[in-house]
Design an enzyme around this catalytic site. Structure first.
Site, mmCIF file in Angstrom:
data_model
loop_
_atom_site.group_PDB
_atom_site.id
_atom_site.type_symbol
_atom_site.label_atom_id
_atom_site.label_comp_id
_atom_site.label_asym_id
_atom_site.label_seq_id
_atom_site.Cartn_x
_atom_site.Cartn_y
_atom_site.Cartn_z
ATOM 1 N N SER A 1 0.802 -1.205 0.042
ATOM 2 C CA SER A 1 -0.124 -0.075 -0.012
ATOM 3 C C SER A 1 0.952 1.388 0.046
ATOM 4 O O SER A 1 1.804 1.409 -0.795
ATOM 5 C CB SER A 1 -1.087 -0.173 1.082
ATOM 6 O OG SER A 1 -2.239 0.820 1.326
ATOM 7 N N HIS B 1 -6.115 -6.444 -1.470
ATOM 8 C CA HIS B 1 -5.178 -5.603 -1.138
ATOM 9 C C HIS B 1 -3.929 -6.277 -0.525
ATOM 10 O O HIS B 1 -3.879 -6.634 0.584
ATOM 11 C CB HIS B 1 -5.571 -4.343 -0.062
ATOM 12 C CG HIS B 1 -4.562 -3.159 -0.163
ATOM 13 N ND1 HIS B 1 -4.361 -2.493 -1.419
ATOM 14 C CD2 HIS B 1 -4.441 -2.269 0.824
ATOM 15 C CE1 HIS B 1 -3.800 -1.348 -1.024
ATOM 16 N NE2 HIS B 1 -3.744 -1.315 0.441
ATOM 17 N N ASP C 1 -8.415 -5.721 -5.770
ATOM 18 C CA ASP C 1 -8.301 -4.625 -4.997
ATOM 19 C C ASP C 1 -8.378 -3.171 -5.433
ATOM 20 O O ASP C 1 -8.073 -2.853 -6.642
ATOM 21 C CB ASP C 1 -6.663 -4.602 -4.769
ATOM 22 C CG ASP C 1 -6.190 -3.515 -3.711
ATOM 23 O OD1 ASP C 1 -6.900 -2.859 -3.150
ATOM 24 O OD2 ASP C 1 -4.834 -3.258 -3.694
#
Lengths: 471, 471
Positions: free
Chosen positions: A159, A438, A413
């Protein structure tokens, strides 16, 4: 949509009822390292300590030049990332590497002004909360850890941490031989990616998780909520049915509640893992499918719809059955600074445009308005966002000169829309996980992992091994 | 040796008697561009203007996407660099490129606090005088000039400007497709290059320019100067023979005089061009050879040696015959800030170690002492140097990930010792000019150019053409 979504996941992660550090599988020493507050001027010599986690138990003690696997910490307590990034540990065991997880400045316990760090009446406290300062912290820490030795150091991150890992390799290729940037939306910036992409992907995840009635019901729910909330009695009903911590009283309360639901859908898509997890909240396996099970039939009327929504949302908000109430205002955990942290970053450099169109998504229509966004930032933190800082420095879609970066993205995601899905050259690797949420690939191996994530991890391991061997 | 040599060349260049802008061959508009004072924090919104020179007369007006040749200005008035970098103009004419010369912050007229910029009692005035802030200025300026268009932009620079050009390509490869870094000593930093290399190369230039007696005489001159200066009468004689602006009175005066001579030798080696030039001072063709002509015979005694030295040094200090006196203290031109500028940079990031050994050079023995150096910097500017900043950020000798940079070095240039002489990969080009002085290749073509500089320019032009075509 004021706050960028990336933030919200953390707010929720630390919300009461969730126990994010539940699985403390990995062991490490917690250490501190002193860094200058401002790497880029000669104004003062102020310094402070950032934390990092250290484990050299996998290292062959006869090898003084073991690789370092360095996780470029992102928006939260670094212990949380260490426990949720099992792949780093598994690969370190194979490659006999030292494992380091570095905590991002202004998060966890790496606070330059201690408990006064987020005092917005002192703008100088927030002034050095930037990507570039953070990358310098990491460059200095690695240089310290290398202690004069030439070592193969590999950056890892998921991320925002993956964005940092990628940028770190781009800007400090002499310090890290490569980076695994898992689900790193480095293209989620103004002018690079359509602002509706996040909500489109989320919609598509909900459309296909069980059946298409799920997203259709959610799409209709906004009006149903508004209708019900138009009377005081209706507000009470909603407060009751959804177990809201703060009773719905005003139009602002309703707005906060509906905004919260939008965020929940994004979070569910992100954490749509194939097994029970506690990444964003305690959740069952494939939580979107679970939620959509309660919405599998088109509701006959608004009352039925609201009732189904209440059951459905409990999958996210109270899977354990122990959450006392739905904290739609995210105000319960005042001791946790991490929501402050990301909100501030969204108001300086991390300006990620979001919008939605109700005609082709399950979301309400919303537009992206930089002026409004900036005004809110200034009001809240006395910060004027620099929306083009990141593109100016890291190149936007022009990544031709980059090398030794793996960009992995799960197509389920919502952040994959801002990810790098096409390799700019043969030294940058793009790995797609069709069934991935994710940064699923960064998590520990699990018997329920779909084949694509197993393949992805194998590819990643092989590429990283090659970098190390070439070094 | 307190100030790094790079600086001194400018002090001298602007000293009275020299007329550096004599040859105003190239024409341009002088423009201004507003940049943030501090790109790297959110402390304040202060901004100021930097200057840049602009010429689009070579551009084919039917081509809206003409290349930009962007000179990354270094330590001085940008007009001076524009007039002394003829190759940029010649190549721009061939490639129909826009020519831009950007002035480095804190130099020329690009002063963030106007005439109060160098007020050392206000340390915040000097705080943002760094490489990283400067590169961001250039990145923003180019982004502005591109005005949304995708254009091939090539960076050019000589000496410190060449270092900036190389670093600019390394850190902003999405903004410049390549860089010509002429005589750019990016390795002249602590731990990378032996500190004596500059003085060794200079000695070798003097040894071979006419005959070896030249450097032998210079090597002996230090003791001769000290002997003579040990009496008041001797000091008067020296003042008289060398036409010193400030009479030699104290031990400090003698030290300043001898330090100045050392700097002169370095400058002569740098500006040892094959034709008359006014780059550092008005000089004849091959000035080292001219100077050495006066030192071709081993002096029989110290008096004879001093007399020959006086004749020899006039080649540098008074070639025009119009210089009223030898300004060994560099104090005459108080209106020129550029000496301040480089002295400050040597006291923040540009920490370049110098030393010498009298046993194998014509110099006095001197050691490199970081502690002493730092103490002097703090006393002078309240600045504590960060000697490892540059290596941390730009990688020292680890340039493997770099691409599209041409490092050219003349082997007769004392700075070549800190230059990149071996290509780290096939996308970085190293061009050696055996007979070249300091960035001779960046200067205008001249009938007296040796074959190696002609070859170098041809190669450089071909590589740059290729970058543009590939773009």
């Amino acid at each position: 949509m004021f706050a960028a979504l990336c933030c919200v996941l953390l707010v929720l992660a630390f919300a009461p009822g969730s126990k994010v550090l539940a699985e403390e599988k990995f062991q490490y020493a917690i250490k501190e390292f002193t860094v200058p507050l401002d790497h880029y001027s000669f104004l003062s010599n102020t310094s402070f300590n950032i934390r990092y986690l250290y484990n050299d138990s996998y290292v062959d003690k006869t090898n003084p030049d073991a690789p370092i696997f360095f996780y470029t910490g992102n928006e939260g307590d670094i212990e949380w990332f260490a426990q949720n990034s099992g792949f780093v540990w598994e690969l370190a065991a194979k490659e006999h590497a030292v494992v380091v997880f570095a905590e991002h400045r202004y998060y966890g316990k790496s606070l330059p002004y201690g408990s006064d760090t987020f005092n917005t009446s002192k703008p100088e406290h927030l002034a050095y909360f930037t990507v570039e300062q953070t990358l310098e912290d990491y460059a200095m820490l690695i240089t310290f850890l290398r202690n004069g030795r030439e070592l193969p150091v590999v950056a890892f991150g998921g991320s925002y941490g993956g964005m940092l890992a990628a940028w770190f390799r781009m800007k400090y290729p002499h310090i890290v031989i490569g980076a695994l940037a898992a689900s790193a939306p480095i293209l989620q910036f103004p002018g690079l990616t359509p602002c509706e992409i996040f909500n489109r992907i989320t919609t598509s995840v909900f459309e296909t998780a069980y059946n298409a009635n799920c997203s259709a019901n959610i799409g209709k729910s906004w009006k149903a909520f508004e209708t019900l909330a138009s009377t005081d009695a209706g507000k009470l009903q909603l407060t009751d049915k959804f177990h809201l911590c703060d009773p719905l009283k005003t139009a602002d309360d309703l707005k906060a509640f509906l905004d919260y639901l939008e965020e929940v859908y994004g979070n569910l898509a992100m954490a749509n893992y194939p097994y029970n997890s506690s990444f964003l909240a305690p959740l069952p396996a494939y939580p979107v499918r679970q939620l959509c099970y309660y919405l599998k039939d088109l509701a006959a009327n608004e009352t039925e719809l609201i009732n189904s929504m209440a059951s459905a949302l409990a999958v996210y908000t109270n899977y354990t059955g122990t959450t006392p109430c739905m904290d739609y205002k995210n105000t319960r955990d005042t001791a946790n600074f991490d929501d402050h942290g990301w909100n501030i970053q969204s108001c300086n450099q991390m300006v990620m445009p979001f919008c939605a169109n109700s005609s082709d998504t399950m979301y309400r229509t919303s537009t992206w308005n930089l002026k409004e966004y900036s005004d809110k930032c200034f009001k809240k933190f006395q910060l004027t966002p620099k929306p083009y800082d990141i593109v100016l420095r890291y190149g936007g879609r022009n990544l031709e000169a980059a090398s030794n970066i793996i960009f992995s993205n799960g197509l389920l995601d919502p952040w994959s829309g801002g990810g790098v899905l096409q390799a700019p050259n043969s030294e940058v690797h793009v790995i797609i996980l069709p069934e991935g949420a994710h940064h699923l690939d960064l998590r520990s191996s699990h018997s329920a992992d779909p084949p694509s994530v197993k393949d992805a991890r194998e590819k990643e391991a092989a590429i990283i091994k090659q970098w190390i061997e070439k070094f």
